[in-house]
Scaffold this motif. Structure first.
Motif, PDB file in Angstrom:
ATOM      1  N   SER A  21     -56.606  -5.339 -18.701  1.00 57.01           N
ATOM      2  CA  SER A  21     -56.669  -6.351 -19.756  1.00 57.01           C
ATOM      3  C   SER A  21     -57.565  -7.483 -19.288  1.00 57.01           C
ATOM      4  O   SER A  21     -57.307  -8.102 -18.263  1.00 57.01           O
ATOM      5  CB  SER A  21     -55.260  -6.873 -20.050  1.00 57.01           C
ATOM      6  OG  SER A  21     -55.308  -7.907 -20.995  1.00 57.01           O
ATOM      7  N   ASP A  22     -58.628  -7.734 -20.036  1.00 58.93           N
ATOM      8  CA  ASP A  22     -59.580  -8.782 -19.685  1.00 58.93           C
ATOM      9  C   ASP A  22     -59.603  -9.831 -20.796  1.00 58.93           C
ATOM     10  O   ASP A  22     -60.230  -9.624 -21.830  1.00 58.93           O
ATOM     11  CB  ASP A  22     -60.989  -8.203 -19.500  1.00 58.93           C
ATOM     12  CG  ASP A  22     -61.039  -7.177 -18.392  1.00 58.93           C
ATOM     13  OD1 ASP A  22     -60.576  -7.486 -17.285  1.00 58.93           O
ATOM     14  OD2 ASP A  22     -61.530  -6.062 -18.640  1.00 58.93           O
ATOM     15  N   GLN A  30     -54.585  -5.769 -14.194  1.00 58.79           N
ATOM     16  CA  GLN A  30     -54.449  -4.319 -14.311  1.00 58.79           C
ATOM     17  C   GLN A  30     -53.068  -3.878 -13.841  1.00 58.79           C
ATOM     18  O   GLN A  30     -52.422  -4.558 -13.050  1.00 58.79           O
ATOM     19  CB  GLN A  30     -55.527  -3.593 -13.533  1.00 58.79           C
ATOM     20  CG  GLN A  30     -55.313  -3.601 -12.026  1.00 58.79           C
ATOM     21  CD  GLN A  30     -56.413  -2.865 -11.305  1.00 58.79           C
ATOM     22  OE1 GLN A  30     -57.584  -3.006 -11.653  1.00 58.79           O
ATOM     23  NE2 GLN A  30     -56.049  -2.086 -10.309  1.00 58.79           N
ATOM     24  N   CYS A  53     -45.222  -4.333 -17.800  1.00 56.99           N
ATOM     25  CA  CYS A  53     -46.558  -4.618 -18.337  1.00 56.99           C
ATOM     26  C   CYS A  53     -46.835  -6.104 -18.552  1.00 56.99           C
ATOM     27  O   CYS A  53     -47.904  -6.474 -19.006  1.00 56.99           O
ATOM     28  CB  CYS A  53     -46.766  -3.847 -19.633  1.00 56.99           C
ATOM     29  SG  CYS A  53     -46.916  -2.071 -19.334  1.00 56.99           S
ATOM     30  N   LEU A  56     -50.148  -7.777 -17.599  1.00 60.03           N
ATOM     31  CA  LEU A  56     -51.355  -7.637 -18.413  1.00 60.03           C
ATOM     32  C   LEU A  56     -51.564  -8.791 -19.387  1.00 60.03           C
ATOM     33  O   LEU A  56     -52.641  -8.945 -19.959  1.00 60.03           O
ATOM     34  CB  LEU A  56     -51.302  -6.323 -19.202  1.00 60.03           C
ATOM     35  CG  LEU A  56     -51.243  -5.061 -18.352  1.00 60.03           C
ATOM     36  CD1 LEU A  56     -50.950  -3.856 -19.226  1.00 60.03           C
ATOM     37  CD2 LEU A  56     -52.534  -4.885 -17.574  1.00 60.03           C
ATOM     38  N   ASN A  57     -50.554  -9.601 -19.595  1.00 56.77           N
ATOM     39  CA  ASN A  57     -50.607 -10.666 -20.594  1.00 56.77           C
ATOM     40  C   ASN A  57     -51.015 -11.998 -19.970  1.00 56.77           C
ATOM     41  O   ASN A  57     -50.426 -12.435 -18.991  1.00 56.77           O
ATOM     42  CB  ASN A  57     -49.240 -10.811 -21.266  1.00 56.77           C
ATOM     43  CG  ASN A  57     -49.316 -11.553 -22.569  1.00 56.77           C
ATOM     44  OD1 ASN A  57     -50.384 -11.831 -23.084  1.00 56.77           O
ATOM     45  ND2 ASN A  57     -48.166 -11.866 -23.115  1.00 56.77           N
ATOM     46  N   ILE A  74     -51.457  -6.895 -26.888  1.00 53.84           N
ATOM     47  CA  ILE A  74     -52.311  -7.122 -25.729  1.00 53.84           C
ATOM     48  C   ILE A  74     -53.429  -6.079 -25.756  1.00 53.84           C
ATOM     49  O   ILE A  74     -53.171  -4.888 -25.622  1.00 53.84           O
ATOM     50  CB  ILE A  74     -51.520  -6.998 -24.413  1.00 53.84           C
ATOM     51  CG1 ILE A  74     -50.367  -7.989 -24.394  1.00 53.84           C
ATOM     52  CG2 ILE A  74     -52.436  -7.200 -23.220  1.00 53.84           C
ATOM     53  CD1 ILE A  74     -49.426  -7.805 -23.228  1.00 53.84           C
ATOM     54  N   VAL A  76     -56.056  -3.732 -24.347  1.00 55.51           N
ATOM     55  CA  VAL A  76     -56.239  -3.132 -23.022  1.00 55.51           C
ATOM     56  C   VAL A  76     -57.284  -2.028 -23.077  1.00 55.51           C
ATOM     57  O   VAL A  76     -57.556  -1.467 -24.126  1.00 55.51           O
ATOM     58  CB  VAL A  76     -54.924  -2.550 -22.450  1.00 55.51           C
ATOM     59  CG1 VAL A  76     -53.899  -3.627 -22.202  1.00 55.51           C
ATOM     60  CG2 VAL A  76     -54.369  -1.463 -23.341  1.00 55.51           C
TER      61      VAL A  76
END
Length: 87
Positions: A21-22, A30, A53, A56-57, A74, A76
């Motif tokens: 997730s960028d 990641q 997860c 990732l946020n 989110i 991804v």
């Protein structure tokens, strides 16, 4: 993932992948070691569990009024574990 998305992505059921997730804050997020499982999901969506997860946020990705984390939305990328560079 849906069976259609698995086939279209070139991945296969049972493959180990990572979610990346960028957000615009420039931080790389990641989560590795996840296994692809086919489910009846809409194309373009995946299912994943929390709190695993949460990594990732982005902390500022939340509802403006309630400040509740936007954990159900989110964006991804799914990458093969071997293709992920540890940063």
């Amino acid at each position: 993932m849906s069976e259609h998305d698995i086939a279209a992505s070139g991945f296969h059921e049972g493959q180990t992948v990572a979610l990346v997730s960028d957000f615009a804050d420039g931080k790389h997020r990641q989560l590795s070691g996840l296994t692809i499982v086919a489910h009846k999901l809409p194309r373009g969506t995946i299912g994943a569990y929390y709190p695993e997860c949460n990594v990732l946020n982005a902390i500022d990705h939340h509802d403006e009024m309630s400040k509740t984390p936007a954990a159900k939305a989110i964006p991804v990328r799914i990458v093969a574990d071997r293709a992920v560079a540890i940063q």
